[in-house]
Design an enzyme around this catalytic site. Structure first.
Site, PDB file in Angstrom:
ATOM      1  N   LYS A  14       0.844  -1.197   0.000  1.00 28.86           N
ATOM      2  CA  LYS A  14       0.000   0.000   0.000  1.00 28.86           C
ATOM      3  C   LYS A  14       0.883   1.252   0.000  1.00 28.86           C
ATOM      4  CE  LYS A  14      -1.765   2.809   2.983  1.00 28.86           C
ATOM      5  NZ  LYS A  14      -1.870   4.037   2.183  1.00 28.86           N
ATOM      6  N   CYS A  64      13.343  10.425   7.945  1.00 27.50           N
ATOM      7  CA  CYS A  64      13.420   9.927   9.326  1.00 27.50           C
ATOM      8  C   CYS A  64      14.861   9.955   9.842  1.00 27.50           C
ATOM      9  CB  CYS A  64      12.816   8.537   9.431  1.00 27.50           C
ATOM     10  SG  CYS A  64      13.366   7.417   8.166  1.00 27.50           S
ATOM     11  N   GLU A  69       9.574   0.876  10.934  1.00 27.53           N
ATOM     12  CA  GLU A  69      10.561   1.951  10.771  1.00 27.53           C
ATOM     13  C   GLU A  69       9.808   3.231  11.088  1.00 27.53           C
ATOM     14  OE1 GLU A  69      13.632   1.625  10.404  1.00 27.53           O
ATOM     15  OE2 GLU A  69      13.874  -0.377   9.544  1.00 27.53           O
TER      16      GLU A  69
HETATM   17  P1  TAP Z   1       1.368   7.949   8.845  1.00 27.80           P
HETATM   18  O1  TAP Z   1      -0.042   8.341   9.119  1.00 27.80           O
HETATM   19  O2  TAP Z   1       2.066   7.109   9.818  1.00 27.80           O
HETATM   20  O3  TAP Z   1       1.336   7.249   7.395  1.00 27.80           O
HETATM   21  C1  TAP Z   1       2.302   6.336   6.905  1.00 27.80           C
HETATM   22  C2  TAP Z   1       1.596   5.231   6.110  1.00 27.80           C
HETATM   23  O4  TAP Z   1       0.736   4.491   6.997  1.00 27.80           O
HETATM   24  C3  TAP Z   1       0.699   5.731   4.989  1.00 27.80           C
HETATM   25  O5  TAP Z   1       0.705   4.806   3.919  1.00 27.80           O
HETATM   26  C4  TAP Z   1      -0.663   5.768   5.669  1.00 27.80           C
HETATM   27  O6  TAP Z   1      -1.754   5.732   4.792  1.00 27.80           O
HETATM   28  C5  TAP Z   1      -0.602   4.496   6.505  1.00 27.80           C
HETATM   29  N1  TAP Z   1      -1.543   4.481   7.625  1.00 27.80           N
HETATM   30  C6  TAP Z   1      -2.075   5.545   8.291  1.00 27.80           C
HETATM   31  N2  TAP Z   1      -2.900   5.115   9.274  1.00 27.80           N
HETATM   32  C7  TAP Z   1      -2.900   3.748   9.231  1.00 27.80           C
HETATM   33  C8  TAP Z   1      -3.559   2.722   9.980  1.00 27.80           C
HETATM   34  N3  TAP Z   1      -4.377   3.015  10.991  1.00 27.80           N
HETATM   35  N4  TAP Z   1      -3.337   1.435   9.669  1.00 27.80           N
HETATM   36  C9  TAP Z   1      -2.485   1.117   8.664  1.00 27.80           C
HETATM   37  N5  TAP Z   1      -1.848   2.046   7.902  1.00 27.80           N
HETATM   38  C10 TAP Z   1      -2.030   3.346   8.194  1.00 27.80           C
HETATM   39  O7  TAP Z   1       2.256   9.219   8.604  1.00 27.80           O
HETATM   40  P2  TAP Z   1       1.790  10.632   7.982  1.00 27.80           P
HETATM   41  O8  TAP Z   1       0.475  11.097   8.532  1.00 27.80           O
HETATM   42  O9  TAP Z   1       1.880  10.485   6.530  1.00 27.80           O
HETATM   43  O10 TAP Z   1       2.931  11.577   8.549  1.00 27.80           O
HETATM   44  C11 TAP Z   1       2.822  12.064   9.889  1.00 27.80           C
HETATM   45  C12 TAP Z   1       4.173  12.130  10.552  1.00 27.80           C
HETATM   46  O11 TAP Z   1       4.750  10.826  10.584  1.00 27.80           O
HETATM   47  C13 TAP Z   1       5.225  12.949   9.821  1.00 27.80           C
HETATM   48  O12 TAP Z   1       5.093  14.294  10.055  1.00 27.80           O
HETATM   49  C14 TAP Z   1       6.494  12.343  10.349  1.00 27.80           C
HETATM   50  O13 TAP Z   1       6.798  12.869  11.605  1.00 27.80           O
HETATM   51  C15 TAP Z   1       6.138  10.885  10.486  1.00 27.80           C
HETATM   52  N6  TAP Z   1       6.583  10.101   9.312  1.00 27.80           N
HETATM   53  C16 TAP Z   1       7.660   9.332   9.482  1.00 27.80           C
HETATM   54  C17 TAP Z   1       8.125   8.612   8.399  1.00 27.80           C
HETATM   55  C18 TAP Z   1       9.300   7.737   8.579  1.00 27.80           C
HETATM   56  S1  TAP Z   1      10.227   7.354   7.328  1.00 27.80           S
HETATM   57  N7  TAP Z   1       9.595   7.227   9.730  1.00 27.80           N
HETATM   58  C19 TAP Z   1       7.502   8.666   7.158  1.00 27.80           C
HETATM   59  C20 TAP Z   1       6.359   9.456   7.039  1.00 27.80           C
HETATM   60  C21 TAP Z   1       5.917  10.157   8.128  1.00 27.80           C
HETATM   61  P3  TAP Z   1      -2.413   7.053   4.142  1.00 27.80           P
HETATM   62  O14 TAP Z   1      -1.982   6.984   2.756  1.00 27.80           O
HETATM   63  O15 TAP Z   1      -3.880   6.900   4.280  1.00 27.80           O
HETATM   64  O16 TAP Z   1      -1.901   8.226   4.884  1.00 27.80           O
END
Ligand code: TAP
Length: 450
Positions: free
Chosen positions: A153, A262, A228
């Site tokens: 996904k 990250c 991660e």
């Molecule tokens: P998340 O909400 O954690 O999203 C990451 C992935 O998980 C996306 O594909 C998301 O889908 C999916 N996801 C969200 N809720 C889920 C659930 N309940 N069950 C299964 N999968 C789920 O991150 P974000 O909102 O994009 O970013 C928020 C913060 O997270 C950032 O500001 C940053 O601090 C942190 N972040 C960290 C990383 C790394 S590399 N560690 C990467 C991205 C973000 P959707 O497509 O629906 O969002």
């Protein structure tokens, strides 16, 4: 249902893609489960050849994939080419794995004892928007190499390169059902990976809060999980370091990918005896950091991913002590200038929390012990750097800093043939290198009586 995909450099809609519901996700998982017995039975040499063929097809499409990522994620064209090349390299690296998944023969009385590295079955991979191609590849490639089938996904914001990689896999001859892209919402598609009993492992990269909820959900079925999560990595500069070199690289170590990394070294710790000198070296390196249209070959940084994320990042700068800032284009798109903040104390919100934007927080330290204490004063532990010419100190501090990856006199974090992953709340398990492969298998022990 469909979702609009936005270009973060312009704020304009690029295209729209399907957003799958539970029934469609279940159908994909069930196709992957049906494809598993045949895929695990493919002779190791043939699986290796298919992965090498997939790598060759990706290589033929580097420019196309990079261009998609520039438009969908706002990545600079230089970074996007590296990212597409990384998928190819990871495919070539793990193509050597099927023939080397070697078990053990253990001495026992009365027979023969051997171990096998058995694939798990269907693996669900949940990818964030910050590095859509590499993070996808770090999951699906070792999973496939070990004989698993994969449903992946992509993030809703950045699905385009993953969808294209799914098409290229079929073009390369990876059988139907073995590697499927399942675009949609995390709360629907991602959550179904957690609850569907045919998914035997979930690999998640993203926020710490969602990671915790996935780990808790997986406990119900004792489902394997790799996480991660976030980071708040320290960049520690000792007085005896090559200060010019450390200052020249510091902006890239936090502003690369607009800080949406990250591994970003977002906490800069400078020994107090060289603090003023180091900031004087840092300022021109920050103000000359090139924030441009990401398709411009000279760009070092593009926009943030979304309007909402820009608001979040700005909230860390409001009211903080700004030391100096770079510049960013005006107008459409989610631009934000590289920003250096002086921490008043370790309680500052920008010092403690992952900003995930181009914001660097700076704090002085007194001696080695103080540097280690400050570096470890966080629940995160993903990456980091330290700069010194003293080899003994480099070794002592490297061992003492609680982080999964650390660079001495360098700002690099990731090499696909070495392990990558977090300590503490930055994650669980390791990606890349030989360690990742075993995470996609279970060890089976067989005793044969004489
Ligand atoms: P998340 O909400 O954690 O999203 C990451 C992935 O998980 C996306 O594909 C998301 O889908 C999916 N996801 C969200 N809720 C889920 C659930 N309940 N069950 C299964 N999968 C789920 O991150 P974000 O909102 O994009 O970013 C928020 C913060 O997270 C950032 O500001 C940053 O601090 C942190 N972040 C960290 C990383 C790394 S590399 N560690 C990467 C991205 C973000 P959707 O497509 O629906 O969002």
């Amino acid at each position: 249902m469909t979702t609009d995909v936005i270009n973060p450099s312009t704020g304009q809609v690029l295209t729209s893609v399907p957003s799958l519901g539970v029934a469609e996700t279940d159908a994909a998982i069930e196709r992957a489960a049906r494809a598993f017995p045949d895929w695990r039975a493919v002779a190791p040499g043939d699986r290796a050849r298919l992965l090498r063929r997939f790598a060759a097809v990706v290589d033929e499409h580097i420019d196309e994939l990079a261009d998609l990522e520039v438009r969908n994620a706002g990545h600079t064209i230089g970074n996007a080419r590296w990212e597409a090349g990384n998928v190819r390299d990871v495919l070539n690296y793990y193509a050597g794995a099927p023939e080397r998944l070697i078990g053990k023969q253990i001495p026992v009385a009365g027979g023969l004892d051997v171990t096998f590295h058995e694939p798990l079955g269907v693996v669900g991979i949940i990818v964030p928007w910050n590095f859509p191609m590499p993070i996808a590849g770090w999951g699906f490639v070792p999973a496939l190499a070990a004989g698993n089938t994969v449903v992946l996904k992509p993030a809703e914001l950045t699905p385009l390169t993953a969808i294209r990689l799914g098409e290229l896999a079929l073009e390369a001859g990876i059988p139907e059902g073995v590697f499927q892209i399942v675009p949609g919402k995390g709360s629907i598609v991602g959550q179904r990976f957690v609850t569907h009993p045919a998914v035997r492992k979930v690999c998640f990269t993203g926020s710490t809060d969602v990671g915790k909820s996935i780990m808790a959900g997986c406990a119900d079925q004792v489902k394997r999980v790799t996480l991660e999560l976030g980071g708040k990595s320290a960049n520690i500069v000792f007085a005896d370091a090559d200060l010019e070199k450390a200052a020249a690289g510091a902006p890239g170590s936090v502003f690369d990918n607009a800080g949406q990394d990250c591994c970003a070294r977002s906490r800069l710790l400078v020994q107090e005896s060289v603090y003023d000198k180091f900031l004087a070296l840092l300022e021109p390196a920050v103000s000359s950091f090139r924030v441009l249209d990401p398709s411009d070959a000279a760009a070092e940084m593009g926009p943030l991913i979304s309007a909402g994320h820009r608001e979040t990042v700005a909230s860390y700068v409001d009211g903080a002590d700004v030391a100096f800032r770079g510049s960013a284009p005006d107008g459409d798109g989610w631009w934000f200038p590289p920003t250096v903040l002086l921490a008043r104390s370790t309680d500052d919100r920008h010092w403690r929390e992952e900003v995930f934007g181009p914001v660097l927080s700076v704090l002085p330290f007194s001696d080695e012990e103080d540097a280690i204490r400050l570096a470890n004063d966080t629940e995160y532990g993903l990456s980091g750097s330290l700069w010194t010419r003293d080899l003994g100190r480099a070794l002592r501090v490297s061992r003492a800093v609680e982080t999964g990856a650390l660079s001495v006199n360098s700002h690099s974090s990731v090499r696909y043939w070495t392990p990558f992953g977090g300590m503490k709340q930055s994650g669980l398990g390791r990606e890349l290198g030989p360690d990742a492969l075993l995470g996609f298998t279970d060890v089976k022990n067989v005793f044969i009586s004489m």
